[in-house]
Enzyme design. Sequence first.
Site, PDB file in Angstrom:
ATOM      1  N   GLU A 109     -72.014  21.233  30.875  1.00 15.03           N
ATOM      2  CA  GLU A 109     -71.725  22.892  30.664  1.00 15.03           C
ATOM      3  C   GLU A 109     -70.404  23.103  30.623  1.00 15.03           C
ATOM      4  O   GLU A 109     -69.710  23.595  31.293  1.00 15.03           O
ATOM      5  CB  GLU A 109     -72.342  23.226  32.145  1.00 15.03           C
ATOM      6  N   PRO A 110     -70.018  22.890  29.243  1.00 17.79           N
ATOM      7  CA  PRO A 110     -68.533  23.111  28.768  1.00 17.79           C
ATOM      8  C   PRO A 110     -68.392  24.833  28.478  1.00 17.79           C
ATOM      9  O   PRO A 110     -69.222  25.251  27.884  1.00 17.79           O
ATOM     10  CB  PRO A 110     -68.379  22.390  27.882  1.00 17.79           C
ATOM     11  N   CYS A 170     -48.341  48.760  35.457  1.00 14.25           N
ATOM     12  CA  CYS A 170     -47.199  49.094  36.426  1.00 14.25           C
ATOM     13  C   CYS A 170     -47.356  47.864  37.389  1.00 14.25           C
ATOM     14  O   CYS A 170     -47.686  48.242  38.564  1.00 14.25           O
ATOM     15  CB  CYS A 170     -47.403  50.455  36.888  1.00 14.25           C
ATOM     16  N   TYR A 172     -52.669  32.817  37.258  1.00 16.61           N
ATOM     17  CA  TYR A 172     -52.583  31.464  37.494  1.00 16.61           C
ATOM     18  C   TYR A 172     -51.290  30.856  37.046  1.00 16.61           C
ATOM     19  O   TYR A 172     -50.948  29.784  36.756  1.00 16.61           O
ATOM     20  CB  TYR A 172     -53.685  30.427  36.886  1.00 16.61           C
ATOM     21  N   GLY A 182     -64.936  20.597  33.708  1.00 11.87           N
ATOM     22  CA  GLY A 182     -64.495  21.389  32.310  1.00 11.87           C
ATOM     23  C   GLY A 182     -63.232  20.630  31.827  1.00 11.87           C
ATOM     24  O   GLY A 182     -62.254  20.298  32.296  1.00 11.87           O
ATOM     25  N   ARG A 222     -64.485  26.526  28.313  1.00  9.45           N
ATOM     26  CA  ARG A 222     -63.126  26.427  27.849  1.00  9.45           C
ATOM     27  C   ARG A 222     -62.915  25.612  26.724  1.00  9.45           C
ATOM     28  O   ARG A 222     -62.583  26.220  25.505  1.00  9.45           O
ATOM     29  CB  ARG A 222     -62.203  26.081  28.722  1.00  9.45           C
ATOM     30  N   TYR A 225     -61.802  32.785  29.088  1.00 11.55           N
ATOM     31  CA  TYR A 225     -61.316  33.432  30.367  1.00 11.55           C
ATOM     32  C   TYR A 225     -60.108  34.280  29.879  1.00 11.55           C
ATOM     33  O   TYR A 225     -59.368  34.650  30.834  1.00 11.55           O
ATOM     34  CB  TYR A 225     -60.785  32.319  31.026  1.00 11.55           C
ATOM     35  N   ARG A 276     -54.735  35.580  32.676  1.00 13.15           N
ATOM     36  CA  ARG A 276     -54.616  34.322  33.131  1.00 13.15           C
ATOM     37  C   ARG A 276     -52.958  34.059  33.574  1.00 13.15           C
ATOM     38  O   ARG A 276     -52.781  33.507  34.440  1.00 13.15           O
ATOM     39  CB  ARG A 276     -54.726  33.203  31.982  1.00 13.15           C
TER      40      ARG A 276
HETATM   41  N1  LLP Z   1     -69.860  24.951  35.201  1.00 13.01           N
HETATM   42  C1  LLP Z   1     -69.458  25.383  36.510  1.00 13.01           C
HETATM   43  C2  LLP Z   1     -70.322  25.260  37.534  1.00 13.01           C
HETATM   44  C3  LLP Z   1     -68.229  25.888  36.631  1.00 13.01           C
HETATM   45  O1  LLP Z   1     -67.690  26.320  37.799  1.00 13.01           O
HETATM   46  C4  LLP Z   1     -67.276  26.139  35.366  1.00 13.01           C
HETATM   47  C5  LLP Z   1     -66.053  26.747  35.629  1.00 13.01           C
HETATM   48  C6  LLP Z   1     -67.730  25.834  34.238  1.00 13.01           C
HETATM   49  C7  LLP Z   1     -69.083  24.989  34.058  1.00 13.01           C
HETATM   50  C8  LLP Z   1     -67.161  25.836  33.182  1.00 13.01           C
HETATM   51  O2  LLP Z   1     -65.870  25.149  33.070  1.00 13.01           O
HETATM   52  P1  LLP Z   1     -64.721  24.734  31.769  1.00 13.01           P
HETATM   53  O3  LLP Z   1     -65.789  24.099  30.755  1.00 13.01           O
HETATM   54  O4  LLP Z   1     -64.791  26.352  31.277  1.00 13.01           O
HETATM   55  O5  LLP Z   1     -63.689  24.419  32.461  1.00 13.01           O
HETATM   56  N2  LLP Z   1     -60.837  31.419  35.070  1.00 13.01           N
HETATM   57  C9  LLP Z   1     -60.283  30.060  35.144  1.00 13.01           C
HETATM   58  C10 LLP Z   1     -61.396  29.153  35.096  1.00 13.01           C
HETATM   59  C11 LLP Z   1     -62.351  29.180  35.941  1.00 13.01           C
HETATM   60  C12 LLP Z   1     -63.528  28.229  35.914  1.00 13.01           C
HETATM   61  C13 LLP Z   1     -64.675  28.247  36.843  1.00 13.01           C
HETATM   62  N3  LLP Z   1     -65.483  27.447  36.688  1.00 13.01           N
HETATM   63  C14 LLP Z   1     -59.282  29.968  34.134  1.00 13.01           C
HETATM   64  O6  LLP Z   1     -58.971  30.884  33.247  1.00 13.01           O
HETATM   65  O7  LLP Z   1     -58.553  28.902  33.858  1.00 13.01           O
END
Ligand code: LLP
Length: 429
Positions: free
Chosen positions: A287-288, A357, A330, A250, A290, A385, A326
Site C-alpha cells: 500500500e504505497p 500569520c 515535521y 512506506g 508517497r 501529503y 509538511r
Molecule cells: N498504509 C498505511 C496503513 C499507512 O498508515 C500509510 C501512511 C500508508 C499506507 C502510506 O504510506 P507511504 O507509502 O505514503 O509512506 N503526512 C505524513 C505521512 C503520514 C503517513 C501516514 N501513513 C508526511 O507528510 O510525511
Amino acid sequence: MTQPSASALPGSPQLARRGSELWLEGCRLSDLAKVHGTPLFVYSKAAMRSALAAYQRGFAGRQSTIHYAMKANSSLAVLQVFASAGCGFDIVSGGELTRALTAGAEPGKIIFSGVGKTRAEMRQALQAGIGCFNVESEPELEVLSEVAQSMGLRAPVSIRVNPNVDAKTHPYISTGLKGNKFGVAHERTLAAYRRAASLPGLKVVGIDCHIGSQITETGPYLDAMDRVLELVEAIEAQVTRLAHIDFGGGLGINYKGDTPPEADALWQQLLAKLDARGFGDRHLMVEPGRSLVGNAGLCITEVQYLKPGEQKNFCIVDAAMNDLPRPAMYEAFHAIVPLTEREGADTTVYDVVGPVCESGDWLGRDRALAVQPGDLMAVLSAGAYCMSMASNYNTRGRPAEVLVDGEQAHLIRERETVEDQMRGERLVG
Ligand code: LLP
C-alpha cells in the site's frame, strides 16, 4: 545552504532544466503559471507511471496487488492514473471510498485501513463490496462482525499486526512501534486471529503490517518481514490459512539527497525471505503512497516581497503552510528552485516564508536564492501529503492542480474560491 544540483533535481528525469527554464515532461512550468496562476500544484503522469513500474517489476511473476495509499494525494485525476494502471486503493475513510469509486476503482481491490472506522463507514464499504478490512484492534473485530452480520454478510478481514520495529523515521510518521496507536500487539495477535475466526460476521483472509513512512533503510523492512512471517507460521498452524500477506512500510523518496532503496530491489530481498519460509505463493499486497506520487509533483509559487533583516532575510511567497504543511508539521525539507534561473546573479540566503500569520509558516530555511519579486519558484517533491493535507487556514483557497502528460497540461482541480469555502455556512438571525 542546501540546494540540489540541477542533475539531482528530485523528480528528474521528468523534471529538467532546458537552458535556464524548468520543464516538467513537455511543459514549460512558467507557461502553466501564466495560464493558471499561483500557487499551483503540477504533477507528471509519466513520473507516477514510472514509480509504479518499479513495484510492478518487483512483483513480476507473482500474485500481487498494488494498492495506492490515496491519503498521499487523493485528487480524482491522480486516482484515475492509478486505477487505469490496474492498481487497487488503500483507503482510510468513507470519503476516500467515494473518491476511489468515482475515479474508477474496482471495489474488490480496495482495502480499508485505519484505527477508527465508524459503523457507517463499515456499512458503506460492505455495501460497495471492498476486498478487505485491515482491522486495527480487537474491539473493531467485534463491531465489524456485528455490522456485517446485520447486513447478512461476512466481512473479509486481515488483522494489522504491530511488529514493534523501529522504522528509523520521523516519530510522527513511525507506526510500527509498541507505543503507537496502530495495529494489534505482536503478543496479542494469535488471540485476535482466534477470535476473528470464531466471529460469524467475519472471514479471515490475510495479515497486514505497516511500520511507518519515508523509510530510507532496508533493515527495518527485513526485521519486520521476519516478525510477520513468524506470526504467519503460528496463525496457519493454530488458526487458519492466510490467503494474502499485506506488507508495508512506506518507502521513502529523495527530498534532500536521500537514497532509499528502489522498490524492485527492496522486494527482491523481501521475496527471498518469503520464498525461504515457504510463503512465496501467497497473494502479496502493498500500500504505497508517497513513493508513487511524492516526486511526481511540485508547487509553483510567486515571490511577493524580499525583506532583509538583521538576523534573517525573508523571501515572502504566495504559497504557505496551508498549501504545503509538511515543513511546519515535521520540519520537513523540500527543495525550492527558481523556474527561470538568473544566470550569473548573486545569491542571498533567505528563509522562504508564506503570508500566514504564524511564525511556523515557513517553506524552507536558509536557502541561497537569486530571485526578485515577481519571480516564480518551484517547491519540489510536493506530490504527496501536500494538497491532501492542505487547509483553508486564513481563509486561503486551496491551489489549483494541473496534470501534465507529455506536452498536454490538464487542469484537474480549479482554484478554490472564497464562495466555495463559505458554501454550507449560515449566518444566524
Ligand atoms: N498504509 C498505511 C496503513 C499507512 O498508515 C500509510 C501512511 C500508508 C499506507 C502510506 O504510506 P507511504 O507509502 O505514503 O509512506 N503526512 C505524513 C505521512 C503520514 C503517513 C501516514 N501513513 C508526511 O507528510 O510525511
